[in-house]
Design an enzyme around this catalytic site. Sequence first.
Site, PDB file in Angstrom:
ATOM      1  N   GLU A  84       0.827  -1.216   0.000  1.00  8.61           N
ATOM      2  CA  GLU A  84       0.000   0.000   0.000  1.00  8.61           C
ATOM      3  C   GLU A  84       0.859   1.262   0.000  1.00  8.61           C
ATOM      4  OE1 GLU A  84      -3.261  -0.037   2.830  1.00  8.61           O
ATOM      5  OE2 GLU A  84      -3.300   2.147   2.873  1.00  8.61           O
ATOM      6  N   LYS A 262      -6.845  -0.699  11.914  1.00 12.09           N
ATOM      7  CA  LYS A 262      -6.243  -1.143  10.640  1.00 12.09           C
ATOM      8  C   LYS A 262      -5.069  -0.229  10.298  1.00 12.09           C
ATOM      9  CE  LYS A 262      -6.017  -1.471   5.902  1.00 12.09           C
ATOM     10  NZ  LYS A 262      -5.308  -0.600   4.960  1.00 12.09           N
ATOM     11  N   ASP A 278       4.718 -14.203  11.746  1.00 10.50           N
ATOM     12  CA  ASP A 278       3.346 -14.625  11.442  1.00 10.50           C
ATOM     13  C   ASP A 278       2.399 -13.432  11.617  1.00 10.50           C
ATOM     14  OD1 ASP A 278       0.794 -15.664  11.449  1.00 10.50           O
ATOM     15  OD2 ASP A 278       1.283 -17.393  12.692  1.00 10.50           O
ATOM     16  N   HIS A 376      -2.543  10.468  -0.253  1.00  8.50           N
ATOM     17  CA  HIS A 376      -2.810   9.116  -0.730  1.00  8.50           C
ATOM     18  C   HIS A 376      -2.923   9.083  -2.237  1.00  8.50           C
ATOM     19  CE1 HIS A 376      -4.391   5.586   1.656  1.00  8.50           C
ATOM     20  NE2 HIS A 376      -3.627   6.246   2.503  1.00  8.50           N
TER      21      HIS A 376
HETATM   22  C1  MEV Z   1      -5.703   3.192   5.270  1.00  4.95           C
HETATM   23  O1  MEV Z   1      -4.958   2.055   4.890  1.00  4.95           O
HETATM   24  C2  MEV Z   1      -5.628   3.399   6.757  1.00  4.95           C
HETATM   25  C3  MEV Z   1      -6.521   4.518   7.307  1.00  4.95           C
HETATM   26  O2  MEV Z   1      -7.868   4.296   6.884  1.00  4.95           O
HETATM   27  C4  MEV Z   1      -6.414   4.447   8.813  1.00  4.95           C
HETATM   28  C5  MEV Z   1      -7.401   5.354   9.533  1.00  4.95           C
HETATM   29  O3  MEV Z   1      -8.477   5.671   8.979  1.00  4.95           O
HETATM   30  O4  MEV Z   1      -7.086   5.709  10.682  1.00  4.95           O
HETATM   31  C6  MEV Z   1      -6.121   5.852   6.769  1.00  4.95           C
END
Ligand code: MEV
Length: 426
Positions: A84, A262, A278, A376
């Site tokens: 990513e 995430k 892992d 992004h």
């Molecule tokens: C994207 O891979 C991760 C985000 O969505 C994390 C977040 O929203 O805190 C930008």
Amino acid sequence: MEKKTSQLSGFYKLSPKERILLVKEFADLTDEEINLLQSTGSLDMDLANRMIENVVGAFPVPLGIAVNFLVNKRDYLIPMAIEEPSIVAGASYAARMVRDGGGFFANSTAPIMIGQIQAVHIKDPHGAKMAIYAAKEEILKKANDQDPMLVSVGGGAKDLEVKVINTQTGSMVITELHVDCRDVMGANAVNTMAEAVAPIIERITHGRVYLRIISNLATKRLARAWCTVPKKAVGGEEVVDGIIGAHAFAAADPYRAATHNKGILNGIIGVVIATCNDHRAIEAGAHAYAVRNGAYGSLSIWEKNENGDLVGSIELPMAVGIVGGATRVHPIAKIALKILRVKTAPEFSEVLAAVGLAQNLAALRALAHEGIQRGHMALHARNIAISAGATGELVDRIVERMVEERKVRLDRAKELLAEYQSGREN
Ligand code: MEV
């Protein structure tokens, strides 16, 4: 009628080359695709073939280095294997901000993993529980006999806990071995011990043991990191408040918390993959830990101190090793560990907690400030331009145009590529 079948008996016995030929036929792969599959790069095909089953190639992922990390006053370069865009850049940027406040501080518990032994069909589960406690020394000895090497370096089964749980199929007596895994992740060691002590548990409880397996909810192997980021470094008071509000949102709403966490794992998992640890174990442990109080919440906390500076902290299970498993087999994992310069698995777990916190800060700062898409999109646009077939300097030109027009889409990339290629550029 197509006569293709996926039922390939003996596939596992074939050489990678023979397997590739079968897959080629099944999926109509071209010679060029076959060549790509066969060129496994730094992971030798023979080695790959010994690591997992039915190997036909290796899967390269970009390896980037996040910079600026200062953890417990020590400098670290952080290798990340991740597909990513903006993760490596985000971690580096956040680590730079945190440096202004003295860097990250971190600590961890002893590297203790839990191995579960499930005993069922027991008439007196509470009595059986007490009997297991009474046999603790015998059980721990049996467990430790399985791994003299681990014991010799100070690890091994140190304790046990027993619980009776009520389930759909009746009550169960669950014995949990607490195994100090030192510098290994520990799944092999713990599973071997759990299997070895099962007959003792059966003898004591007059029950039947089924599952004997490590738990990925590694609550006895926690890593913690924290930092103070001067409000000026983070972009001012408004940004600090935005980040605190973002944390409050995640703490109150599981839909947001899943994404928030995430973002934390984006960083951690990149490093975990780079070192061939892992990553599924880390993900499972992190999410289970995030719901330990009954409601799924944030793994990190962001607050403001008396000066108005941002204070971040994180605590999560971190079952990683620096020896054992694939960490010392995969040639790039070995190099990644060398780059990290970590001396012990606990030190590694602390660096990982700091990386998670940095990644979280990068995401929240962007979200609370300019929005995630600006940064992004430029990176994402590169992938889109490349997917559209652009090469060389055309990639940059197409990226620039798409970002400028705020149309980062494959169809637009293709149009622009056609334009540039036919010289109709305007
Ligand atoms: C994207 O891979 C991760 C985000 O969505 C994390 C977040 O929203 O805190 C930008």
